[in-house]
Design an enzyme around this catalytic site. Structure first.
Site, PDB file in Angstrom:
ATOM      1  N   LEU A  35       3.006   1.890   3.791  1.00  0.00           N
ATOM      2  CA  LEU A  35       2.313   1.889   5.075  1.00  0.00           C
ATOM      3  C   LEU A  35       2.536   0.539   5.767  1.00  0.00           C
ATOM      4  CD1 LEU A  35       0.758   4.199   6.396  1.00  0.00           C
ATOM      5  CD2 LEU A  35      -1.334   2.943   5.954  1.00  0.00           C
ATOM      6  N   HIS A  36       3.662  -0.085   5.431  1.00  0.00           N
ATOM      7  CA  HIS A  36       4.126  -1.302   6.111  1.00  0.00           C
ATOM      8  C   HIS A  36       3.276  -2.526   5.773  1.00  0.00           C
ATOM      9  CE1 HIS A  36       5.027   1.800   9.564  1.00  0.00           C
ATOM     10  NE2 HIS A  36       5.473   2.206   8.394  1.00  0.00           N
ATOM     11  N   HIS A  37       2.724  -2.569   4.554  1.00  0.00           N
ATOM     12  CA  HIS A  37       1.801  -3.649   4.196  1.00  0.00           C
ATOM     13  C   HIS A  37       2.330  -4.507   3.054  1.00  0.00           C
ATOM     14  CE1 HIS A  37      -1.678  -0.940   5.846  1.00  0.00           C
ATOM     15  NE2 HIS A  37      -0.927  -1.470   6.800  1.00  0.00           N
ATOM     16  N   GLN A  38       3.604  -4.817   3.049  1.00  0.00           N
ATOM     17  CA  GLN A  38       4.151  -5.641   1.983  1.00  0.00           C
ATOM     18  C   GLN A  38       3.583  -7.061   2.054  1.00  0.00           C
ATOM     19  OE1 GLN A  38       6.304  -4.310   4.387  1.00  0.00           O
ATOM     20  NE2 GLN A  38       7.101  -2.508   3.341  1.00  0.00           N
ATOM     21  N   HIS A  71       0.839  -1.197   0.000  1.00  0.00           N
ATOM     22  CA  HIS A  71       0.000   0.000   0.000  1.00  0.00           C
ATOM     23  C   HIS A  71       0.878   1.252   0.000  1.00  0.00           C
ATOM     24  CE1 HIS A  71      -3.618  -2.295   1.879  1.00  0.00           C
ATOM     25  NE2 HIS A  71      -3.765  -2.176   0.589  1.00  0.00           N
TER      26      HIS A  71
END
Length: 596
Positions: free
Chosen positions: A520-523, A321
């Site tokens: 946003l740290h959503h890999q 994201h």
């Protein structure tokens, strides 16, 4: 009793090999990584009393500051973060130091739940139905809803037509106790644009609502506090911290997984698994471990001199994201925003009772889910999320969020520093369904070196166009009566990297996105789940690694695509479901019932 082992000092170079405390030579299951998924699995698998479980974690444990939701921004630049950095790529992160994007990942028992913003957002029904339609049997919304409910313990009323929230799970979910005056204006403004207040984890996602957070009486809930605190004293569960997995041991002839190799106190050790090794090291490090172990793209591994056991598309796809956190608006109110200068003893006392400003996760207070005019997706699936924060980078005077974002100092000094002490808020814009696809590679064969992370942000024109539409949706809110009542207006000072463009034009917004938009740290998707005929699939719908026996991956890396939400809640769900699949696979369901 097997205590959590957290050695304080590394072994001296001249010291003889240090015996592993209480670690046996063999376990039924070895879980690598103590984050969302690993902690969940450790709890659920150790429910079977005859199974011996080893959980190893590279980091240590949390601390008092990490428990305070308001401190989320500061935690990004601490030892609780792996502090990964992406590779420099043209056309993105131009306003970030060295023009490389930070890729935060939590390090310690609790994983990224140690440092995240505690957002509880499952995603959309269509996400999981799409997984099932792509050949992942058992992953439809109806299949996974019971596991969402199993993991959660909500403290608010379930207003959906049929229950969609759990009341007895280990992960506490509540509405944040404190709400600023400014967030009420944001919610009202969305209503004035025709958006309803909704439970975005319920029947309909389109709309707006105050933040549902993984906190308990105003304190952060991590996967460790939710799942490990109650199970750490089980005799069949051993938890070893500060132990760095370096390789999965796989028989080169039979392709059977036999255990792992790991580094502890500067000594290399091996431990064996009778049944399975489960990688829950996250989207960046699970693929790294697979490739180091000979499971990955053949040409890449051969280039690095790593013997190839299985030619697999590990790390070939990564979705994330993209989020812009620099749209800041000032108001004519007084003392209504979060300001670290105003924090005092009274705030601490309120916090001890689960109240006050310190219970707000990094000043994040509400979420809005919108569908832009350019969206081609289903009518009930949003393509943009607006996140409301009751402050800005000026709220902590550049000491927290700016350092966490790695923004160039001149950006803060030019744009935000002049607004210090003024009431203001941020509307962050997040892209739900990116078309741009990144990937991960090994730097070399050294397991202690970070992998190479290529995010490929904004390489697809559609992503850029949708993000610009999201910015315009945020600006529409400022024209509503609710926002005019607080005198809201955007900070029009251009950032230095975009000063050549007229503020407010599409050209300026594109430059702003290419300068400051980041993860946003959503890999997800680096160990993609899919049917056997999926050329990008690394694991089966049972999360078993193709081509290897007794090896699974259970974490965000298995998601085929990034969900229409945040990843914390789906990872809990994936781990809960995986635990049941593992129990079924090894035929221990009957014994579990007898144990209960």
């Amino acid at each position: 009793m097997h205590p959590i082992v957290d050695p304080a000092q590394p072994a001296a170079r001249t010291r003889l090999p240090t015996p592993l405390p209480d670690v046996q030579k063999e376990y039924d299951f070895i879980i690598v990584g103590g984050g969302n998924a690993g902690a969940t699995l450790a709890n659920r698998l150790s429910e079977v009393s005859h199974w011996k479980i080893l959980l190893i974690e590279a980091g240590g444990t949390d601390n008092f500051l990490s428990e305070i939701p308001f401190m989320a921004a500061y935690l990004q630049s601490t030892a609780l973060n792996w502090n990964f950095i992406s590779e420099k790529q043209e056309g993105s992160c131009l306003g970030i130091i060295n023009e490389t994007c930070p890729m935060p990942r939590g390090k310690g028992l609790g994983g990224s739940t140690l440092i995240n913003y505690m957002i509880y957002n499952r995603g959309n029904r269509a996400d999981f139905d799409g997984w099932a339609a792509a050949g992942n049997e058992g992953w439809s919304y109806n299949d996974v809803l019971p596991y969402f409910m199993k993991s959660e313990r909500v403290t608010f009323q379930d207003t959906n037509k049929k229950p969609k929230h759990g009341k007895r799970g280990p992960v506490n979910v509540e509405y944040v106790a404190y709400r600023s005056r400014l967030v009420h204006a944001f919610v009202k403004a969305n209503e004035q644009l025709g958006r309803s207040i909704v439970d975005y984890n319920g029947d309909s996602q389109l709309g707006v609502d105050y933040l549902q957070a993984t906190t308990k009486r105003g304190k952060r809930v991590t996967s460790a506090s939710a799942y490990l605190k109650s199970s750490q004293n089980r005799k069949n569960l051993h938890i070893l911290t500060k132990a760095r997995a370096t390789k999965v041991l796989i028989n080169s002839k039979t392709k059977v997984t036999t255990g792992i190799e790991f580094l502890w106190q500067k000594q290399m050790h091996q431990v064996h698994a009778k049944k399975e090794v489960i990688l829950s090291a996250g989207t960046i490090q699970s693929p790294q471990l697979l490739m180091l172990s000979g499971v990955g793209p053949k040409e890449h591994l051969e280039e690095l001199g790593i013997p190839v056991l299985i030619d697999s598309p590990v790390g070939k796809s990564m979705y994330d994201h993209l989020c812009l956190t620099s749209l800041v608006f000032l108001t004519n109110t007084t003392m209504d925003f979060f300001d670290t200068d105003r924090l005092g003893v009274g705030d601490v006392l309120q916090y001890t009772h689960g109240k006050g400003t310190l219970t707000v996760p990094g000043a994040l207070e509400a979420l809005a889910f919108i569908k832009t005019e350019t969206s081609s997706g289903p009518s009930d699936v949003p393509d943009i999320e607006l996140l409301f924060l009751g402050g800005s980078p000026a709220s902590d005077y550049g000491t927290g969020s700016v350092r966490g974002f790695f923004w160039k100092q001149e950006i803060y000094d030019t744009v935000f520093k002049p607004t210090e002490h003024k009431d203001q808020f941020t509307i962050a814009v997040m892209l739900f369904h990116p078309k741009s696809k990144g990937y991960i590679r090994l730097k070399d064969s050294n397991p202690l070196h970070w992998p190479l992370i290529y995010h490929n942000f904004l390489t697809e024109p559609e992503d850029l166009a949708t993000m610009i539409q999201g910015i315009k949706e945020a600006l529409r809110l400022i024209e509503t009566p609710a926002m005019k009542a607080i005198g809201a207006y955007i900070n029009e000072t251009p950032i230095p990297t975009c000063a050549r463009f007229q503020f407010g034009t599409d050209s300026y917004w594109e430059c702003l996105l290419r300068s400051l938009a980041n993860t946003l740290h959503h890999q997800v998707s680096t160990c993609r789940m899919g049917p056997e005929n999926d050329p990008e699939a690394v694991v089966s719908p049972k999360l078993q690694v193709y081509g290897v026996q007794n090896l699974r991956v259970v974490d965000a890396s298995v998601m085929p695509y990034v969900p229409t939400g945040h990843t914390q809640a789906p990872v809990y769900m994936i781990a809960e479901k995986a635990a049941d699949m593992i129990k079924d696979h090894w035929n221990w369901g009957k014994e579990l019932k007898n144990d209960d």
